[in-house]
Motif scaffolding. Structure first.
Motif, PDB file in Angstrom:
ATOM      1  N   THR A 179     -15.263  -0.272  -4.063  1.00 52.88           N
ATOM      2  CA  THR A 179     -13.857  -0.358  -4.705  1.00 52.88           C
ATOM      3  C   THR A 179     -13.401  -1.359  -5.439  1.00 52.88           C
ATOM      4  OG1 THR A 179     -13.198   0.698  -2.633  1.00 52.88           O
ATOM      5  CG2 THR A 179     -11.341  -0.192  -4.045  1.00 52.88           C
ATOM      6  N   VAL A 180     -13.889  -2.605  -5.084  1.00 49.22           N
ATOM      7  CA  VAL A 180     -13.598  -3.855  -6.113  1.00 49.22           C
ATOM      8  C   VAL A 180     -14.162  -3.514  -7.375  1.00 49.22           C
ATOM      9  CG1 VAL A 180     -13.868  -6.400  -6.201  1.00 49.22           C
ATOM     10  CG2 VAL A 180     -13.178  -5.216  -3.886  1.00 49.22           C
ATOM     11  N   ARG A 181     -15.455  -3.350  -7.122  1.00 49.24           N
ATOM     12  CA  ARG A 181     -16.090  -3.022  -8.619  1.00 49.24           C
ATOM     13  C   ARG A 181     -15.176  -1.964  -9.435  1.00 49.24           C
ATOM     14  NH1 ARG A 181     -21.961  -1.880  -6.029  1.00 49.24           N
ATOM     15  NH2 ARG A 181     -22.889  -3.893  -6.082  1.00 49.24           N
ATOM     16  N   ALA A 182     -14.768  -1.078  -8.847  1.00 51.91           N
ATOM     17  CA  ALA A 182     -14.248   0.289  -9.734  1.00 51.91           C
ATOM     18  C   ALA A 182     -12.785  -0.304 -10.327  1.00 51.91           C
ATOM     19  CB  ALA A 182     -13.995   1.417  -8.975  1.00 51.91           C
ATOM     20  N   THR A 183     -12.034  -1.428  -9.625  1.00 49.55           N
ATOM     21  CA  THR A 183     -10.775  -1.908  -9.933  1.00 49.55           C
ATOM     22  C   THR A 183     -10.934  -2.820 -11.094  1.00 49.55           C
ATOM     23  OG1 THR A 183     -11.063  -4.079  -8.756  1.00 49.55           O
ATOM     24  CG2 THR A 183     -10.018  -1.895  -7.702  1.00 49.55           C
ATOM     25  N   MET A 184     -12.244  -3.155 -11.388  1.00 51.86           N
ATOM     26  CA  MET A 184     -12.403  -3.875 -12.694  1.00 51.86           C
ATOM     27  C   MET A 184     -11.403  -5.086 -12.802  1.00 51.86           C
ATOM     28  SD  MET A 184     -14.971  -2.535 -14.395  1.00 51.86           S
ATOM     29  CE  MET A 184     -14.679  -3.174 -16.122  1.00 51.86           C
ATOM     30  N   GLY A 185     -11.044  -5.656 -11.437  1.00 47.52           N
ATOM     31  CA  GLY A 185     -10.275  -7.009 -11.506  1.00 47.52           C
ATOM     32  C   GLY A 185      -8.935  -6.455 -11.000  1.00 47.52           C
ATOM     33  N   SER A 186      -8.356  -5.340 -11.009  1.00 44.23           N
ATOM     34  CA  SER A 186      -7.019  -4.998 -10.572  1.00 44.23           C
ATOM     35  C   SER A 186      -6.509  -5.066  -9.349  1.00 44.23           C
ATOM     36  CB  SER A 186      -6.832  -3.399 -11.105  1.00 44.23           C
ATOM     37  OG  SER A 186      -6.894  -3.367 -12.638  1.00 44.23           O
ATOM     38  N   ILE A 187      -7.821  -5.277  -8.582  1.00 40.54           N
ATOM     39  CA  ILE A 187      -7.421  -5.467  -7.208  1.00 40.54           C
ATOM     40  C   ILE A 187      -6.746  -7.038  -6.942  1.00 40.54           C
ATOM     41  CG2 ILE A 187      -9.620  -6.819  -6.783  1.00 40.54           C
ATOM     42  CD1 ILE A 187      -8.530  -4.636  -4.073  1.00 40.54           C
ATOM     43  N   PHE A 188      -6.913  -7.968  -7.873  1.00 38.83           N
ATOM     44  CA  PHE A 188      -6.136  -9.071  -7.794  1.00 38.83           C
ATOM     45  C   PHE A 188      -4.568  -9.044  -8.642  1.00 38.83           C
ATOM     46  CE2 PHE A 188     -10.747 -10.354  -8.089  1.00 38.83           C
ATOM     47  CZ  PHE A 188     -10.797 -10.848  -6.950  1.00 38.83           C
ATOM     48  N   ALA A 189      -4.231  -7.764  -9.056  1.00 35.92           N
ATOM     49  CA  ALA A 189      -3.224  -7.540  -9.772  1.00 35.92           C
ATOM     50  C   ALA A 189      -2.150  -6.689  -9.076  1.00 35.92           C
ATOM     51  CB  ALA A 189      -3.325  -7.080 -10.932  1.00 35.92           C
ATOM     52  N   VAL A 190      -2.544  -5.758  -8.196  1.00 33.11           N
ATOM     53  CA  VAL A 190      -1.576  -4.646  -7.689  1.00 33.11           C
ATOM     54  C   VAL A 190      -1.370  -5.130  -6.290  1.00 33.11           C
ATOM     55  CG1 VAL A 190      -1.345  -2.317  -7.391  1.00 33.11           C
ATOM     56  CG2 VAL A 190      -2.310  -3.026  -9.420  1.00 33.11           C
ATOM     57  N   PRO A 191      -0.406  -5.195  -5.748  1.00 30.68           N
ATOM     58  CA  PRO A 191       0.143  -5.527  -4.407  1.00 30.68           C
ATOM     59  C   PRO A 191      -0.413  -4.382  -3.630  1.00 30.68           C
ATOM     60  CG  PRO A 191       1.949  -6.023  -5.602  1.00 30.68           C
ATOM     61  CD  PRO A 191       1.130  -5.538  -6.582  1.00 30.68           C
ATOM     62  N   ILE A 192      -1.070  -4.448  -2.414  1.00 32.27           N
ATOM     63  CA  ILE A 192      -1.552  -3.412  -1.701  1.00 32.27           C
ATOM     64  C   ILE A 192      -0.925  -3.343  -0.329  1.00 32.27           C
ATOM     65  CG2 ILE A 192      -3.619  -2.414  -0.313  1.00 32.27           C
ATOM     66  CD1 ILE A 192      -5.312  -3.592  -2.766  1.00 32.27           C
ATOM     67  N   ILE A 193      -0.656  -2.242   0.235  1.00 34.84           N
ATOM     68  CA  ILE A 193       0.337  -2.339   1.821  1.00 34.84           C
ATOM     69  C   ILE A 193      -0.466  -1.180   2.371  1.00 34.84           C
ATOM     70  CG2 ILE A 193       2.535  -1.696   2.604  1.00 34.84           C
ATOM     71  CD1 ILE A 193       2.567  -2.174  -1.044  1.00 34.84           C
ATOM     72  N   ARG A 194      -0.786  -1.626   3.763  1.00 35.72           N
ATOM     73  CA  ARG A 194      -1.213  -0.461   4.472  1.00 35.72           C
ATOM     74  C   ARG A 194      -0.641  -0.286   5.611  1.00 35.72           C
ATOM     75  NH1 ARG A 194      -6.898  -4.161   5.183  1.00 35.72           N
ATOM     76  NH2 ARG A 194      -8.675  -2.151   4.658  1.00 35.72           N
ATOM     77  N   MET A 195      -0.248   1.018   5.836  1.00 38.67           N
ATOM     78  CA  MET A 195       0.722   1.452   6.987  1.00 38.67           C
ATOM     79  C   MET A 195       0.123   2.714   7.662  1.00 38.67           C
ATOM     80  SD  MET A 195       4.300   1.619   4.799  1.00 38.67           S
ATOM     81  CE  MET A 195       5.298   1.070   5.751  1.00 38.67           C
ATOM     82  N   SER A 196       0.761   2.718   8.935  1.00 40.44           N
ATOM     83  CA  SER A 196       0.423   4.154   9.622  1.00 40.44           C
ATOM     84  C   SER A 196       1.335   5.121   8.945  1.00 40.44           C
ATOM     85  CB  SER A 196       0.701   4.231  11.070  1.00 40.44           C
ATOM     86  OG  SER A 196       2.028   3.817  11.491  1.00 40.44           O
ATOM     87  N   GLU A 197       1.091   6.544   9.273  1.00 38.45           N
ATOM     88  CA  GLU A 197       2.017   7.505   8.842  1.00 38.45           C
ATOM     89  C   GLU A 197       3.231   7.333   9.366  1.00 38.45           C
ATOM     90  OE1 GLU A 197       0.269  11.685   8.778  1.00 38.45           O
ATOM     91  OE2 GLU A 197       2.501  12.393   8.776  1.00 38.45           O
ATOM     92  N   GLY A 198       3.275   7.128  10.836  1.00 35.34           N
ATOM     93  CA  GLY A 198       4.579   6.819  11.426  1.00 35.34           C
ATOM     94  C   GLY A 198       5.576   5.804  10.707  1.00 35.34           C
ATOM     95  N   ALA A 199       4.788   4.518  10.388  1.00 37.82           N
ATOM     96  CA  ALA A 199       5.280   3.365   9.788  1.00 37.82           C
ATOM     97  C   ALA A 199       6.009   4.074   8.533  1.00 37.82           C
ATOM     98  CB  ALA A 199       4.729   2.261   9.773  1.00 37.82           C
ATOM     99  N   PHE A 200       5.067   4.625   7.666  1.00 37.26           N
ATOM    100  CA  PHE A 200       5.546   5.092   6.468  1.00 37.26           C
ATOM    101  C   PHE A 200       6.950   5.970   6.470  1.00 37.26           C
ATOM    102  CE2 PHE A 200       5.742   7.832   2.891  1.00 37.26           C
ATOM    103  CZ  PHE A 200       5.677   7.180   1.700  1.00 37.26           C
TER     104      PHE A 200
END
Ligand code: SAM
Length: 290
Positions: A179-200
């Motif tokens: 995944t990090v390879r495929a982001t070409m550096g965007s992993i460091f630019a876009v905020p990522i949020i992880r949530m359960s379906e219930g929390a979402f």
């Protein structure tokens, strides 16, 4: 890798300069620990991940990501950009490993490794911390499975100024090498949020903007909604199963991208790209547009 806290996670580097080590053997225990970061278990246990290539390492350092260890090709240290990144790493208190090509190839599991690999601390955020402004776009992915799809989506989201990518439910790890390879550096630019379906769904209940779900049974053309007039969530389904019933029901509108031809559906990353650029259409223009 040293400095382990009681829970096994590494502590933030101190202000003292990091150590510099020369390593030529792939059986060195430090290299074994780093190679473990190719596995999800290794990343979960340490909270660390790898980013390959000098460009990605510099992107990460410039964006304030916390480096733990920098691994560099010893025979490339004459490159002034590489040696500057190495000096920056040591000054920040992180470790520098000067290694042989063989060791770099083993770490990245590639025959032609890059001249640098950074080991960084994983960073995610919470949905409440995002500032969506008046018309910000958020992408939410239901149980995304394919690392390449996720990396491509993060890169596209970054390119189009999306405010964050929400990973709902049991998803692929955004910090995997692929995944990090495929982001070409965007992993460091876009905020990522992880949530359960219930929390979402709980968060969605209080959200006043537009939630546009993409669905093969959607009856609204994806170009119809007025995305740019409000905060918008683009909700995308799992590669095999599409959106869960609960998520589909929580949408204000279910949109579909018209197709002709024999394909049943579009690839998830392509469909997400089309949705993002449609939703951001009014805010994006060429620099030279007069
Ligand atoms: N078999 C799944 C279904 O019937 O829902 C389709 C999976 S599709 C490969 C994965 C996701 O890509 C979908 O859930 C949707 O979010 C998006 N997608 C793909 N093609 C689309 C289209 N033509 N219109 C809207 N969304 C689409």
């Amino acid at each position: 890798m040293t400095n382990k806290a009681d829970n096994g996670h590494r502590m933030a580097p101190t202000s003292a300069p990091g150590r510099v080590k020369e390593i030529t053997s792939i059986s060195n225990p430090i290299i074994k620990d780093i190679r473990n970061l190719a596995l999800r278990k290794g990343r979960e246990e340490t909270g660390l991940f790898m980013a390959e290539g000098l460009k990605l390492v510099l992107d990460a350092l410039d964006s304030g990501w916390q480096i733990d260890t920098l691994i560099v090709a010893r025979n490339q240290l004459h490159n002034p950009v590489l040696s500057k990144a190495a000096a920056r790493t040591v000054a920040s208190g992180a470790d520098l490993l000067e290694v042989s090509d063989k060791v770099l190839a083993a770490v990245t599991r590639r025959d032609n490794p890059q001249s640098a690999v950074g080991v960084f601390r994983q960073q995610t955020t919470t949905i409440g911390k995002l500032d969506l402004g008046g018309d910000g776009v958020l992408v939410a992915l239901d149980r995304v499975r394919d690392p390449g799809n996720l990396g491509t989506i993060l890169r596209t989201a970054d390119a189009a100024g999306v405010k964050g990518v929400v990973l709902i439910g049991d998803t692929v790890d955004p910090f995997s090498l692929e995944t990090v390879r495929a982001t070409m550096g965007s992993i460091f630019a876009v905020p990522i949020i992880r949530m359960s379906e219930g929390a979402f769904l709980g968060w969605r209940a209080g959200f006043k903007g537009l939630v546009a779900g993409t669905h093969m049974a959607g009856t609204t053309d994806f170009r119809e909604p007025a995305y740019n007039k409000q905060q918008t969530v683009l909700l995308m389904g799992n590669e095999q199963a599409g959106l869960t019933e609960g998520l589909a029901k929580a949408c204000d509108v279910l949109v579909r991208i018209p197709q002709s031809g024999k394909a049943d559906s579009l690839n998830l990353a392509i469909a997400t790209g089309l949705m993002i650029f449609e939703a951001r259409r009014a805010s994006l223009q060429l620099d030279n547009a007069g």
